[in-house]
Design an enzyme around this catalytic site. Structure first.
Site, PDB file in Angstrom:
ATOM      1  N   GLU A  60       0.805  -1.224   0.000  1.00  0.00           N
ATOM      2  CA  GLU A  60       0.000   0.000   0.000  1.00  0.00           C
ATOM      3  C   GLU A  60       0.833   1.267   0.000  1.00  0.00           C
ATOM      4  OE1 GLU A  60      -0.580  -2.602   1.887  1.00  0.00           O
ATOM      5  OE2 GLU A  60      -2.653  -3.225   1.590  1.00  0.00           O
ATOM      6  N   ASP A  85      -9.217   0.847   5.565  1.00  0.00           N
ATOM      7  CA  ASP A  85      -8.367   0.369   6.664  1.00  0.00           C
ATOM      8  C   ASP A  85      -6.911   0.192   6.213  1.00  0.00           C
ATOM      9  OD1 ASP A  85     -10.811  -1.120   8.483  1.00  0.00           O
ATOM     10  OD2 ASP A  85     -11.101  -0.931   6.335  1.00  0.00           O
ATOM     11  N   PHE A  86      -6.764  -0.249   4.957  1.00  0.00           N
ATOM     12  CA  PHE A  86      -5.419  -0.552   4.452  1.00  0.00           C
ATOM     13  C   PHE A  86      -4.603   0.721   4.222  1.00  0.00           C
ATOM     14  CE2 PHE A  86      -7.696  -4.305   2.157  1.00  0.00           C
ATOM     15  CZ  PHE A  86      -7.942  -4.895   3.382  1.00  0.00           C
ATOM     16  N   HIS A 129     -11.464  -4.306   8.894  1.00  0.00           N
ATOM     17  CA  HIS A 129     -12.035  -4.303   7.541  1.00  0.00           C
ATOM     18  C   HIS A 129     -13.313  -3.468   7.476  1.00  0.00           C
ATOM     19  CE1 HIS A 129      -9.176  -7.378   6.547  1.00  0.00           C
ATOM     20  NE2 HIS A 129      -9.745  -7.684   5.403  1.00  0.00           N
TER      21      HIS A 129
END
Lengths: 325, 325
Positions: A60, A85-86, A129
């Site tokens: 990411e 979230d990532f 998530h």
């Protein structure tokens, strides 16, 4: 005008934006696997090929940095994070790099990058998530943040984000994907920083963002039967914020409830409440109401989720509460 | 292919310009004229010059917190650099970047980063843009041994490798991250081994020999322009000064080690070669020194006489208003 679902509005916009400008490309982990992103990328890979629909490893931070570098080198990338979230992995590149770049180098070169951040909560997926992190990004100078609530805005704000020379966090919510609405076939933009009045009213100003606009519409209908006339405002952009629209409404109704799908503390509701207190204090007739997530991580089990996520009932309850005081 | 004499003289002049620029910046900082932080490049001049002299103006170079040498080598104006260090309005960033963030985007300098390793993904993105454009532009990114322990380093090497991007990773291994030796910081003790793990070809070169740096870079740049993939260059070197100009962090490196490396002065080494090969006389080299000192004086004068930014400028350049929707 034709009516299409939100998911189709995004898909059509991606097709048109990539076809219409050779500098635009889509990059992110999963963009070549449409089911992974709710069907929004259907047909893109076949049409544009892997050079412009770029699947990535799960990296990411570097992928975000690479999108920034490509933007600085003259491209207009759309970077997809399939779950917000990532993006915590990519905070260095988003907050330290993209946001600061234009200012730090004295206005020499900006980062024309659209970061498409998907809220994909619910479905018992728990704390990592499910997050809605709009307040974190709204806090950072140099970023713009938008949250389209309708298919029309999904298209218009996405095209405006791509056209903008600054880094824009474009946040959509998978719970909106099946929602239908009128959307022109041709390309058009919804200006960043312009909110919209979804329903006129006189008793209370209800500001709702993203998916909660849908719930707020239901709440307003319920309240109407009780004789409460709600004015519903969808800011669409959180940064820049359409302050005038909000303040005008608050000055008219004297009451304010904010419904946002992020956490309560230091959240969007806190910011808008502070704005009303700063700039429309003498018009306020009652305390400000906030509908938000409780200050707790997202749970997994369905009974816990039901308690956790706000809906039309919790919005209506908040409106009734402030009208009592 | 031998390097022609004019190029050797030009390299000598540029290395000396970096040395004198840094000596002066250090002196002015310690005398209180220069605010903020100054990270001196002294001792590493051969690397910036040897690499950048093989780049074209339209190749993108990404610098870091110890960046003055990279900028001078890529052709930046030392007057505007000095003005930026002085926090003046005529500086490259109008006083908003300071010593760590000087850049001239018009000559392919894609920023100078204060976050260790953050330039690697950005350069990877610039290389991705070059790859999408076609053509033979390349990207080069400078970083130290300290950056090799960051996730952004690992992710960027991996991305550049799987996408076969036209990028050169230039590691200036000056052996210390502040006071931490790389043999302590790096498992296995080898930076090249890391790069090879991502399938990059690697060469380790004496970073204090500008001719060796230049020749290695020339070959690697030519190769990279053919889109066969990234390359990793490790240059062994040493910084003469502490991590930055200040006694706030004591320099804990062994005194004998510092003294030994000063004997390997890359500028004296080139001078010796120029004299030995009859490329220049001692008098000619002294004339270059005088000329360089004169230009540094002129840059300082420009910086001193330039106006400070207006206080209200602090709020400008947060967003680009070009192409705003």
């Amino acid at each position: 005008m034709r009516t299409i679902p939100y998911v189709q509005a995004i898909n059509e916009t991606l097709h048109q934006a990539i076809a219409g400008d050779e500098r635009v490309f889509l990059i992110g982990a999963g963009v070549t696997t449409p089911w992974y992103v709710g069907g929004t990328t259907v047909g893109l890979l076949d049409r544009f090929g892997p050079e412009r629909i770029i699947d990535t490893p799960v990296s990411e931070n570097a992928v975000t940095g690479a999108a920034i570098g490509a933007a600085l080198a003259g491209m207009r990338p759309i970077l997809m994070h399939s779950r917000m979230d990532f993006m915590f992995y990519a905070m260095d590149q988003i907050a330290n790099q993209a946001a600061n770049w234009y200012y730090m180098f004295g206005g020499q070169l900006s980062v024309p990058l659209t970061i498409w951040a998907i809220v994909n909560r619910g479905g018992e997926q728990a704390a990592q998530h499910s997050q809605s992190l709009q307040a974190m990004f709204t806090h950072i100078p140099g970023l713009k943040v938008v949250m389209p609530a309708t298919p029309y805005d999904a298209k218009g704000l996405l095209l405006a984000s791509i056209a903008d020379d600054n880094p824009v966090i474009y946040i959509d919510d998978r719970w909106l994907y099946e929602k239908t609405g009128e959307v022109p076939e041709e390309m058009f933009t919804v200006p960043l920083g312009k909110g919209i009045v979804r329903k006129d009213g006189k008793d209370v100003t209800l500001v709702a963002t993203s998916y909660l606009v849908t719930e707020a519409i239901k709440a307003a209908a319920t309240l109407e039967k009780e004789g409460i006339d709600v004015e519903l405002i969808d800011p669409r952009s959180l940064k820049p914020l359409d302050e005038d629209l909000l303040l005008k409404s608050v000055k008219k109704t004297g009451r304010l409830v904010i419904a946002d799908g992020g956490w309560k503390t230091a959240g969007i509701g806190a910011e808008l409440a502070a704005l009303a207190v700063e700039k429309a204090f003498k018009y306020l007739k009652s305390p400000v109401g906030r509908v938000s997530l409780p200050d707790a991580p997202a749970p997994a089990s369905p009974t816990l989720e039901k308690r956790y996520y706000p809906d039309a009932d919790s919005i209506a309850a908040s409106v009734r509460e402030i009208l009592k005081s | 292919m031998a390097i022609d004499n004019a190029e050797l003289i030009r390299m000598y002049r540029t290395m000396l310009t970096i040395r004198r620029f840094e000596e002066r910046a250090s002196k002015e900082f310690r005398g209180g004229s220069v605010p903020g932080l100054v990270h001196s490049y002294i001792g590493q001049e051969a690397i910036a010059v040897g690499v950048c002299f093989n780049l074209r103006k339209d190749d993108r170079m990404v610098s870091n917190h110890r960046g003055h040498g990279h900028l001078i080598s890529k052709g930046a104006d030392i007057r505007r650099m000095m003005a930026e260090i002085y926090g003046k309005r005529t500086g490259y960033c109008k006083g908003k970047g300071g010593s760590m963030h000087i850049a001239d985007f018009s000559i392919g300098i894609l920023g100078a980063n204060g976050i260790v390793a953050a330039g690697l993904p950005i350069a990877t993105g610039a290389a991705l843009a070059a790859h999408l454009e076609g053509g033979d532009r390349i990207a080069a990114v400078f970083f130290g041994d300290g950056a090799c322990q960051e996730g952004e380093f690992q992710e960027s090497l991996n991305l550049a490798s799987i996408w076969k991007l036209p990028i050169i990773f230039v590691c200036e291994n000056n052996q210390y991250g502040v006071n931490t030796h790389y043999q302590y910081a790096i498992a296995g003790g080898s930076i090249p081994r890391r790069a090879r793990a991502y399938n990059l070809p690697v060469r380790t070169v004496d970073g204090n020999d500008v001719v060796a740096v230049y020749e290695a870079a020339r070959e690697v740049v030519a190769r990279t322009r053919t889109h066969v993939g990234p390359y990793f260059l490790e240059f062994k070197t040493y910084r003469w000064y502490p991590h930055f100009e200040s006694d706030a962090i004591p320099d804990l490196r062994p005194r004998e080690e510092i003294a030994a490396w000063k004997k390997k002065d890359p500028i004296k080494r080139l001078a010796k070669r120029l004299l030995k090969e009859g490329v220049a006389t001692a008098r000619e080299l002294e004339a270059i020194n005088e000329e360089v000192l004169g230009r540094i004086d002129e840059a300082v004068k420009y910086a001193v006489e330039s106006p400070l930014p207006r206080p209200e400028d602090a709020l400008e350049d947060v967003y680009s208003t070009q192409g705003i929707s």
